[in-house]
Design an enzyme around this catalytic site. Structure first.
Site, PDB file in Angstrom:
ATOM      1  N   SER A  51       0.815  -1.205   0.000  1.00 57.65           N
ATOM      2  CA  SER A  51       0.000   0.000   0.000  1.00 57.65           C
ATOM      3  C   SER A  51       0.848   1.254   0.000  1.00 57.65           C
ATOM      4  O   SER A  51       0.441   2.269   0.496  1.00 57.65           O
ATOM      5  CB  SER A  51      -0.899  -0.009   1.219  1.00 57.65           C
ATOM      6  OG  SER A  51      -0.138  -0.349   2.341  1.00 57.65           O
TER       7      SER A  51
ATOM      8  N   LYS B 281      -0.827   2.015  11.209  1.00 56.06           N
ATOM      9  CA  LYS B 281       0.153   2.841  10.501  1.00 56.06           C
ATOM     10  C   LYS B 281       0.231   4.233  11.103  1.00 56.06           C
ATOM     11  O   LYS B 281       1.319   4.791  11.265  1.00 56.06           O
ATOM     12  CB  LYS B 281      -0.218   2.923   9.019  1.00 56.06           C
ATOM     13  CG  LYS B 281       0.048   1.624   8.262  1.00 56.06           C
ATOM     14  CD  LYS B 281      -0.476   1.732   6.835  1.00 56.06           C
ATOM     15  CE  LYS B 281      -0.163   0.483   6.032  1.00 56.06           C
ATOM     16  NZ  LYS B 281      -0.912   0.494   4.752  1.00 56.06           N
TER      17      LYS B 281
END
Ligand code: ADP
Length: 637
Positions: free
Chosen positions: A519, A562
């Site tokens: 990603s 994250k």
């Protein structure tokens, strides 16, 4: 059935249920929640799997459960065994075969009968031994009497000794009469449940022990060395095998035979042992098989075995998350009560401690309005929190204990990631201030529940031959794809011809394992554009997001972890895909540390991340005019 099994005596306030973390449940602690008796009623979520288990138990069908660990597969298999009739249960006895000692006979009797048979045989053997003993002493008495009469006492004593030895030596023969009960269901109150996960062939299929004294009167009769396998102990019950693909193929084949025949002879499994010479008559193994594993496991399992289960049973997929409703929250409160009761030593949880666990369940789901169904690890959190309270001899487990437990029960990946961040701080690999050309703080996920900052560097050099993307490490493919996507955009606004350039991409991660960088494509794109246009990137920003060829920022997984990783690494702002905004469930402590900036287009990303006003503004303006909807009119690629 989806009615709430929470204690009907406990009040539920429907009015406040909507935004109440306890779903309107009015309790002081989990002590007030009644736990249902049947395991099947304790299962939370997994309605489909639950229905199938109930149906399959009625029809005696096999079941295959596919899904993540800790979602209740073994719990459901066990629950199934409780639903099976116990009247069918049997005891299995192995007898000595006088015609062929290596082929013991097998008898099946109704449960409880086995014990009686063994007792009767033992009694008979005892009587027989007693008779032998009496007989022996009579003979000895006669011999000694005769010796005394004939005046030869020494000879008499010697003869008596010999007689005693002969009787002793041959007495073993009478043990052979007592059968060996290999399956005893006498005390079994429900149908058996056997977990054969990771079992070796002997444990699964039965075995015959090696006999070190194979002759000479010291040997153990072969029928006494017979040991049942899980398939035999599971007779009339449930055999559960998780990670089914880890069984070797030959064992899977034998397992299939056992399923087909409903009986399976026991033989020694190690080829060079004396047990391998022994093979019993067939032993019943009429079980229901519940096989489990993840999708991978299904692909690697013996196709015939899989077909067998599929053809004669059900396949069901386990859910990882479930919609967050007041009713579900009440069930999650009950889950804590269940775990506390199961453990037996943990103090019950106060209402706000329950709320904190439910919050964590929301957080771990990684989805808006969902709760995680990975109950094993949630149960781990409950136990750690309870242990903290117990160590301090407190009556209840409190919210503080849960918060502490969360800190302690970090997964290995989380601990690794934290450790890694610490180490990188030492080496000053981490940059979280100032501007650097071609360098972007990307974010990746490690394991399932931890994030890590993963800086990306891009450098542009004149091409040696045709322009190419040069990336190293496990993220090479991803890097190439990102560059491809961004080059479609670059073509539109830049004079630079990428086919004349080599683009070097480096992930500053020094061989970190287990990083999922799938990603990171907006990171790569930002780094490339920054390097190409010589505009520095703000290092106090971290970012995650996937990039489409149109310049859209697409959603990614693990945003919560994250963002937390970025905060831990000292970044003050973080860019995430707008579509992921609803998935953000960061812990309170990070909320003030970092500002979250949702973006839906690469031009927005660059607007935030690049520094140096005039140059940046003109770039962003050019980009805005060509990406997004405007880009539709242009050719792609
Ligand atoms: P799996 O076999 O899927 O790996 P288990 O059935 O062994 O998972 O689950 C481990 C423990 O987690 C169970 O013993 C139970 O305490 C709890 N648990 C798992 N799934 C559920 C569920 N759906 N509802 C309630 N408790 C659950």
């Amino acid at each position: 059935g989806s009615t709430v099994e929470v204690d009907p005596g406990v009040e539920v306030d429907e009015e406040i249920a909507e935004d109440d973390l306890l779903g309107g449940l009015k309790i002081d602690s989990t002590e007030d929640i009644e736990v249902p008796d049947r395991l099947v009623d304790q299962v939370i979520g997994q309605d489909e799997a639950r229905d199938i288990i109930i149906k399959a138990a009625k029809q005696r069908r096999h079941v295959m459960m596919i899904g993540s660990p800790g979602t209740g597969k073994s719990m459901l298999a066990k629950a199934m065994s409780q639903l099976l009739p116990k009247e069918d249960l049997q005891d299995v006895l192995v007898y000595h075969n006088p015609d062929d000692g290596n082929e013991p006979k097998v008898r099946t009797v109704p449960a409880g009968k086995g014990e009686q048979i063994i007792d009767a045989h033992k009694e008979e053997a005892r009587k027989r031994n007693q008779m032998r003993s009496i007989l022996m002493w009579i003979i000895i008495a006669i011999v000694i009497g005769y010796a005394i009469l004939s005046g030869n006492i020494l000879l008499g004593v010697v003869a008596a000794g010999i007689i005693w030895l002969i009787f002793r030596y041959t007495s073993r023969g009478t043990d052979a009469m007592v059968p060996n009960m290999i399956v005893n269901n006498g005390d079994q109150r429900v149908a058996p449940f056997e977990d054969a996960t990771g079992a070796h062939a002997g444990a699964l299929l039965g075995d015959v022990r090696h006999d070190p004294f194979q002759s000479g009167g010291m040997e153990t009769p072969s029928h006494d060395r017979v040991e049942p396998g899980s398939i035999h102990k599971a007779n009339k019950g449930v055999l559960f095998v998780d990670e089914i693909n880890t069984l070797d193929i030959r064992t899977q084949q034998k397992l299939m035979t056992a399923i087909q025949e409903g009986e399976f002879a026991i033989t020694g499994q190690s080829e060079r042992s004396s047990g391998a010479m022994v093979q019993t008559e067939p032993v019943p193994c009429d079980f229901i098989m519940v096989a489990a594993g993840n999708l991978d496991a299904m692909e690697n399992m013996h196709p015939a075995l899989r077909n067998r289960i599929k053809g004669y049973g059900y396949e069901v997929y386990m859910d990882d998350t479930i919609e967050d409703t007041p009713e579900m929250r009440r069930k999650y409160a009950r889950f804590i009560a269940q775990e506390v009761e199961r453990d037996g030593r943990l103090p019950h949880f106060t209402d706000d401690a329950v709320e904190e666990v439910i919050l964590e369940a929301k957080r771990r789901s990684g989805r808006k309005n969902h709760l995680t169904l990975l109950f094993r690890s949630l149960g781990g959190l409950v136990r750690v929190a309870g242990d903290i309270a117990r160590a301090e001899d407190r009556e209840f487990t409190t919210r503080d204990d849960v918060l502490q437990a969360k800190q302690r029960s970090r997964s290995i990946e989380q601990q690794l990631a934290d450790d890694y961040i610490e180490r990188r701080k030492d080496y000053e690999l981490q940059v979280n201030e100032g501007g650097v050309e071609g360098r972007v703080n990307g974010l990746a996920v490690m394991g399932e529940d931890s994030g890590i900052m993963l800086p990306v560097m891009a450098e542009i050099a004149p091409a040696q031959g045709g322009g190419q993307v040069i990336a190293t490490g496990q993220l090479k493919e991803m890097a190439e794809e990102s560059v491809q996507n961004v080059s479609a955009i670059i073509k539109k606004f830049s004079d630079v011809d990428l086919s004349e350039k080599d683009i070097h991409i480096q992930f500053v991660q020094a061989g970190q394992q287990g990083v999922d960088g799938d990603s990171a494509s907006i990171t790569v794109a930002t780094a490339v554009i920054s390097a190409l246009e010589n505009i520095p990137v703000d290092q106090s920003i971290a970012m995650t997001g996937s990039l489409s060829v149109r310049g859209d920022v697409l959603p990614v997984g693990g945003v919560t972890h994250k963002i937390e990783a970025a905060a831990k690494a000292g970044c003050s702002r973080v860019i995430i895909p707008e579509a992921n905004e609803q998935d953000v469930m960061i812990e309170e402590e990070y909320e003030d540390m970092i500002e979250i900036i949702p973006c839906s287009n690469i031009s927005e990303v660059l607007d935030v991340a690049l520094m140096g006003e005039p140059k940046k503004d003109s770039l962003v303006d050019r980009l805005k005019s060509i990406t997004g909807s405007a880009f539709d009119q242009g050719a792609v690629g």
